[in-house]
Design an enzyme around this catalytic site. Structure first.
Site, PDB file in Angstrom:
ATOM      1  N   PRO A  57       1.474  10.989  -8.546  1.00  0.00           N
ATOM      2  CA  PRO A  57       2.732  10.437  -9.077  1.00  0.00           C
ATOM      3  C   PRO A  57       3.963  10.934  -8.312  1.00  0.00           C
ATOM      4  O   PRO A  57       4.891  10.163  -8.059  1.00  0.00           O
ATOM      5  CB  PRO A  57       2.741  10.926 -10.531  1.00  0.00           C
ATOM      6  CG  PRO A  57       1.304  11.144 -10.860  1.00  0.00           C
ATOM      7  CD  PRO A  57       0.696  11.666  -9.601  1.00  0.00           C
ATOM      8  N   TYR A  58       3.972  12.218  -7.936  1.00  0.00           N
ATOM      9  CA  TYR A  58       5.105  12.752  -7.178  1.00  0.00           C
ATOM     10  C   TYR A  58       5.208  12.070  -5.818  1.00  0.00           C
ATOM     11  O   TYR A  58       6.302  11.663  -5.402  1.00  0.00           O
ATOM     12  CB  TYR A  58       4.938  14.262  -6.997  1.00  0.00           C
ATOM     13  CG  TYR A  58       6.054  14.902  -6.200  1.00  0.00           C
ATOM     14  CD1 TYR A  58       7.262  15.219  -6.808  1.00  0.00           C
ATOM     15  CD2 TYR A  58       5.890  15.185  -4.853  1.00  0.00           C
ATOM     16  CE1 TYR A  58       8.292  15.797  -6.076  1.00  0.00           C
ATOM     17  CE2 TYR A  58       6.906  15.763  -4.118  1.00  0.00           C
ATOM     18  CZ  TYR A  58       8.115  16.063  -4.730  1.00  0.00           C
ATOM     19  OH  TYR A  58       9.128  16.629  -3.998  1.00  0.00           O
ATOM     20  N   ILE A  59       4.100  11.919  -5.131  1.00  0.00           N
ATOM     21  CA  ILE A  59       4.107  11.294  -3.816  1.00  0.00           C
ATOM     22  C   ILE A  59       4.562   9.843  -3.924  1.00  0.00           C
ATOM     23  O   ILE A  59       5.370   9.359  -3.119  1.00  0.00           O
ATOM     24  CB  ILE A  59       2.710  11.405  -3.178  1.00  0.00           C
ATOM     25  CG1 ILE A  59       2.445  12.867  -2.802  1.00  0.00           C
ATOM     26  CG2 ILE A  59       2.579  10.505  -1.945  1.00  0.00           C
ATOM     27  CD1 ILE A  59       1.007  13.173  -2.475  1.00  0.00           C
ATOM     28  N   SER A  74       6.521   8.626  -6.179  1.00  0.00           N
ATOM     29  CA  SER A  74       7.953   8.602  -6.500  1.00  0.00           C
ATOM     30  C   SER A  74       8.812   8.839  -5.267  1.00  0.00           C
ATOM     31  O   SER A  74       9.853   8.204  -5.093  1.00  0.00           O
ATOM     32  CB  SER A  74       8.268   9.652  -7.576  1.00  0.00           C
ATOM     33  OG  SER A  74       8.260  10.977  -7.061  1.00  0.00           O
TER      34      SER A  74
END
Length: 256
Positions: A160-162, A164
């Site tokens: 999810p971080y990547i 985003s």
């Protein structure tokens, strides 16, 4: 730390979002030292008050506003506050973001995706919409968004971080193309490992430290001010023909 009369941002009014710690706090100090009037925005009001006081004590002009970037209304009110108090908005650095506990994708909870996207992507979306509205009324400006090396390359256990941070680069490019003819430049910085409260806690583990520095050609983490200096240049008139780009500030991490 009085502002430099001939600094990169001399005479400009700057909004720094996510300014309570880390890269954002570093940017507050760097932008002020480079001559900007700075308005600090984040969720932690006491941190903002202390930092604004520090800057004013050093001769800079500084204000602050408590903001949750997930709220379009709060962001719009913060931008309106800048324009009402200082007459315009010239520069914006959108640095608010959250991380995520590293875990394989299939083991993440149902709310992990939304928790990251709401701040890291919706937050940038909310900020740019209000900032661009103000800059169009003021005749132009410059925006820098904080992405990450995770917006350029992938690593395991952080989907999810990547996602985003890739999305931040997409929003940056889209806005750059859309508003280039109206005097607004939009760029991004992609920091690598950078010292912050969270990173310092993580690096206290010798194994984590070895893994982190082993993938960094310079064998160290960046200081927040090093990333902030890159953002200050992108916001300055010296970068007048630079828009839609993502500047890696990663010590060579993405060169490997």
């Amino acid at each position: 730390m009085s502002g430099e009369a001939g600094g990169l941002l001399a005479g400009k009014v700057a909004l720094i979002v996510g300014a309570s710690s880390g890269i954002g706090a570093g940017a507050a100090r760097v932008f002020a030292a480079q001559g900007a009037v700075v308005v600090l925005a984040a969720r932690r009001g006491e941190r903002l008050r202390e930092l604004a006081g520090e800057l004013e004590g050093s001769g800079a002009r500084a204000g602050f506003r408590v903001v949750d970037v997930r709220s379009a209304v709060e962001v719009r009110c913060a931008v309106e506050f800048v324009v009402e108090r200082y007459g315009r908005l010239d520069v914006a650095f959108n640095n608010a973001g959250v991380g995520l506990e590293r875990s394989p994708m299939h083991l993440l909870g149902d709310d992990a995706y939304e928790a990251v996207m709401d701040t890291n992507v919706r937050g940038v979306w909310n900020c740019m919409r209000s900032e661009i509205t103000a800059m169009l009324a003021c005749g132009g400006g410059a925006i820098v968004n904080t992405s990450s090396v995770g917006g350029l390359v992938a690593s395991s256990a952080g989907a999810p971080y990547i996602a985003s941070k890739h999305a931040v680069i997409g929003l940056t490019k889209a806005a750059a193309v859309e508003y280039a003819g109206q005097g607004i430049r939009v760029n991004a910085v992609a920091p690598g490992l950078t010292r912050s409260e969270m990173v310092e806690h993580w690096l206290a583990d010798p194994d984590a430290r070895q893994r982190a520095f082993g993938s960094a050609p310079q064998r160290r983490a960046a200081e927040p001010e090093e990333v902030a200096q890159a953002a200050a240049w992108l916001c300055s008139d010296r970068a007048g023909f630079v828009t839609g780009t993502t500047l890696s500030v990663d010590g060579g991490r993405t060169a490997w």
